[in-house]
Write a protein that holds these residues in place. Structure first.
Motif, PDB file in Angstrom:
ATOM      1  N   SER A 288      10.155 -12.216 -13.223  1.00  0.00           N
ATOM      2  CA  SER A 288       9.110 -11.587 -14.072  1.00  0.00           C
ATOM      3  C   SER A 288       9.955 -12.222 -15.070  1.00  0.00           C
ATOM      4  O   SER A 288      10.674 -12.786 -15.782  1.00  0.00           O
ATOM      5  N   SER A 289       9.462 -11.956 -16.578  1.00  0.00           N
ATOM      6  CA  SER A 289       9.556 -12.574 -17.520  1.00  0.00           C
ATOM      7  C   SER A 289      10.769 -11.438 -18.481  1.00  0.00           C
ATOM      8  O   SER A 289      11.454 -11.737 -19.816  1.00  0.00           O
ATOM      9  N   LYS A 290      10.671 -10.561 -17.998  1.00  0.00           N
ATOM     10  CA  LYS A 290      11.861  -9.890 -18.422  1.00  0.00           C
ATOM     11  C   LYS A 290      14.434 -10.401 -18.536  1.00  0.00           C
ATOM     12  O   LYS A 290      13.937  -9.859 -20.169  1.00  0.00           O
ATOM     13  N   GLY A 291      13.840 -11.414 -18.258  1.00  0.00           N
ATOM     14  CA  GLY A 291      14.942 -12.343 -18.393  1.00  0.00           C
ATOM     15  C   GLY A 291      16.373 -11.368 -17.620  1.00  0.00           C
ATOM     16  O   GLY A 291      15.689  -9.979 -16.895  1.00  0.00           O
ATOM     17  N   TYR A 343       8.552 -17.571 -13.347  1.00  0.00           N
ATOM     18  CA  TYR A 343       9.897 -17.789 -13.086  1.00  0.00           C
ATOM     19  C   TYR A 343      10.787 -18.772 -13.773  1.00  0.00           C
ATOM     20  O   TYR A 343      12.523 -17.693 -13.209  1.00  0.00           O
ATOM     21  N   CYS A 344      11.023 -19.102 -15.165  1.00  0.00           N
ATOM     22  CA  CYS A 344      12.114 -19.972 -15.746  1.00  0.00           C
ATOM     23  C   CYS A 344      12.494 -18.682 -16.234  1.00  0.00           C
ATOM     24  O   CYS A 344      13.750 -18.331 -17.123  1.00  0.00           O
ATOM     25  N   ALA A 345      11.628 -18.306 -16.885  1.00  0.00           N
ATOM     26  CA  ALA A 345      11.862 -16.994 -18.163  1.00  0.00           C
ATOM     27  C   ALA A 345      12.765 -15.621 -17.295  1.00  0.00           C
ATOM     28  O   ALA A 345      13.304 -15.098 -18.026  1.00  0.00           O
ATOM     29  N   SER A 346      13.231 -15.635 -15.726  1.00  0.00           N
ATOM     30  CA  SER A 346      13.645 -14.496 -15.702  1.00  0.00           C
ATOM     31  C   SER A 346      15.632 -14.662 -15.468  1.00  0.00           C
ATOM     32  O   SER A 346      16.174 -13.893 -15.994  1.00  0.00           O
TER      33      SER A 346
END
Length: 602
Positions: A288-291, A343-346
């Motif tokens: 997810s894009s939550k980081g 995918y990268c934002a994770s």
């Protein structure tokens, strides 16, 4: 008796081969057992039975009894084709890019079906009997465990997709194993900053240690979720330096992951690999894009027989099994969402685990940018489109080739240099890596200058970055203008942005950065996680232009020569000075010019 054994063994060889193909939907656990048995059984039959059996059979019926059977000769032809194609698949493989591999696969598949039919037809006709249908009672169903997710730590969002608290080091497949079939990708990754995220990254090691000392050792896990996920997954509480025997090795300048390859040769998967490994990315099952490592990983993938073997022979044999039928291998290491920016934002978005304040918002910046335009494919660019595309002459030049030896020729092989902003650390190991990053940086901005009413206006436009310029840990990035203006007599009437003797940028320079402050409004310095208030943010959003004005004074003597550079340094001098106290062998990051313009005003 021997003839009966050969016929039964031959028939079982056909059945085991046919069962492995997709229409039968054989469970993976059965497939991985049948595949090596099929190959080993086929070799045994060919070596010890078939040569003499076929010779005696032909001699007896064709030469002595004078029986010329058309289906017999077709059977022999089919057998030869299936045998040769099987040998090719085992020793060469079918990776998709070799036409002979594709042909061999189809010959082996359809030839086996034809061979089984011809074999039964030949026997039935020879014996003059009615054949009874052969029933194969081999339905073995596995009770797959229900999916559950195990949180590794509350300090990160990293999850394990199995009913367990932690993995063991041997659950992780070492990246060195990937080199045998993906040598070019491995070489790219081996010198990249993704590989050197933890123990071999001096800046990271200083910061993780500092975080542990200031906030308590448990706080290290906040860093490890993205920088060292494998260590976190096995229950380790901190990153460690790579070991060479009983000594700490110096991997900062090492090319080609020599230490990793040596460790794998000696210890296999037992010695845990640090950093962001092949498996760490390619076994992510959701993101997810939550980081803060907001991804889910599963190491319980479908493995071929002998894939975990510690012997050279076992590894060689497992590679042959994969090459012969690689579809399951491909599917287990690649998911469609790997192309998506979430995918990268994770990992490339980051927030404080206690107060939720956003520290890094690269994905959020991209999401609001003109690069996020899925309705117009000509304008839409994901993270992968920029950061995993080859560059040549400061332009994107998609690399044509294969990602696997013998694989399908692709028009755009996604390279694993992971060009971003940190050219310095990558350049310590490989200048090609550094150059890829520098080329990407040079695509990011354009300058324009003008003088009106005694004021120099410098325009800086973010033309290439799909996020703010700079992004990431932007308080540790230096992007600034170096300006020099001379009158007709060569006298310097304006100078800004030069480095002082101590390496710091002179006061009053125009920097594009954000500055973090604590609850009292004081700069947090190295302790960036203490961020509570944003003291300033002069970064440039994607597609926007920032104008900086410099007063030149009165009574200017034209013509005037103006020279402007947009400079970049990956770390401020004060940060490098702190790291060099621990790693004195480390040099100073160099200043690079991303854009420049010189103009005469009359």
């Amino acid at each position: 008796m021997r003839r009966l054994f050969v016929k039964v063994a031959l028939f079982m060889m056909f059945v085991s081969g046919i069962l492995m193909y997709e229409p039968f939907e054989l469970s993976w656990e059965n497939f991985r057992l049948i595949q090596p048995l099929h190959i080993a059984g086929s070799i045994m039959i060919m070596l010890f039975f078939m040569d003499s059996f076929i010779y005696k059979h032909i001699r007896r019926y064709f030469f002595i009894k004078k029986i010329n059977s058309t289906e017999g000769w077709l059977l022999l032809l089919a057998f030869v084709l299936v045998t040769l194609s099987g040998v090719y698949l085992f020793f060469i493989g079918n990776r998709g890019g070799d036409m002979f591999g594709i042909i061999s696969f189809n010959i082996h598949l359809y030839g086996s079906l034809a061979l089984a039919a011809l074999f039964l037809w030949h026997i039935i006709k020879a014996k003059g009997q009615n054949a009874q249908p052969l029933a194969l009672l081999s339905a073995v169903l596995l009770a797959y465990p229900s999916v559950s997710y195990s949180k590794v730590t509350e300090l990160s969002l990293f999850e394990i997709e199995e009913k367990r608290e932690a993995y063991h080091s041997e659950d992780w497949t070492n990246s060195a194993k990937c080199k045998s079939c993906h040598s070019e990708i491995f070489e790219q990754w081996s010198n990249s900053n993704h590989k050197h995220m933890a123990g071999s990254n001096p800046y990271y090691m200083v910061m993780e240690t500092l975080a542990g000392e200031v906030e308590g050792q448990e706080f290290r896990k906040w860093c490890m979720g993205c920088h060292n996920p494998s260590a976190l997954s096995v229950g380790l509480a901190k990153s460690t330096h790579a070991m060479d025997g009983n000594f700490v090795s110096n991997e900062h300048f090492e090319n080609g992951a020599k230490t990793l390859l040596a460790d794998f040769k000696e210890h296999g998967n037992f010695r845990l690999e640090e950093g962001v490994s092949c498996i760490a990315c390619h076994q992510i099952t959701d993101a997810s894009s939550k980081g803060n490592a907001s991804f889910r990983i599963s190491l319980d993938r479908q493995k071929y027989a002998f894939e975990d073997s510690n012997s050279d022979l076992g590894r060689w044999f497992s590679e042959k099994l994969i090459n012969a039928n690689p579809q399951v291998h491909k599917e287990s290491y690649s998911k469609e969402f790997y192309k998506e920016s979430r995918y990268c934002a994770s990992c490339h978005d980051e927030f404080h685990p206690q107060n939720g304040i956003k520290i890094v918002s690269t994905f959020e910046e991209w999401k609001k940018s003109p690069f996020n335009n899925p309705n117009d494919k000509t304008k839409h660019k994901t993270c992968v489109d920029c950061h995993m595309t080859y560059l040549k002459d400061d332009k994107f030049a998609p690399l044509k080739g294969t990602s696997t030896e013998g694989g399908v020729i692709k028009d755009d092989v996604k390279v694993h240099y992971f060009a971003g902003s940190n050219h310095f650390l990558a350049g310590l190991r490989d200048k090609k890596h550094e150059e890829q990053t520098l080329q990407l940086l040079r695509t990011s901005a354009k300058l324009d200058i003008d003088i009106k009413d005694g004021v120099l206006e410098v325009g800086v436009k973010n033309v290439g970055a799909g996020h703010h310029l700079p992004t990431g840990v932007a308080d540790f990035r230096e992007l600034w203008l170096e300006v020099e203006v001379k009158d007709r007599e060569g006298r310097v009437i304006l100078s800004s942005g030069r480095l002082k003797d101590d390496g710091d940028i002179e006061d009053g320079s125009r920097l594009f950065q954000k500055v973090f402050g604590d609850e009292e409004g004081k700069p947090v310095g190295l302790l960036f996680w203490k961020y509570k208030t944003l003291l300033s943010d002069t970064r440039i959003p994607a597609g926007e232009r920032r104008a900086e004005k410099f007063a030149l004074g009165e009574n200017l003597k034209y013509p005037i020569q103006a020279s402007v550079k947009l400079n970049f340094r990956i770390y401020p001098q004060w940060v490098t000075d702190a790291v060099r106290k621990v790693f004195p062998v480390l040099g100073n990051p160099n200043v690079v010019e991303l854009a420049g313009v010189q103009k005469e005003f009359k």
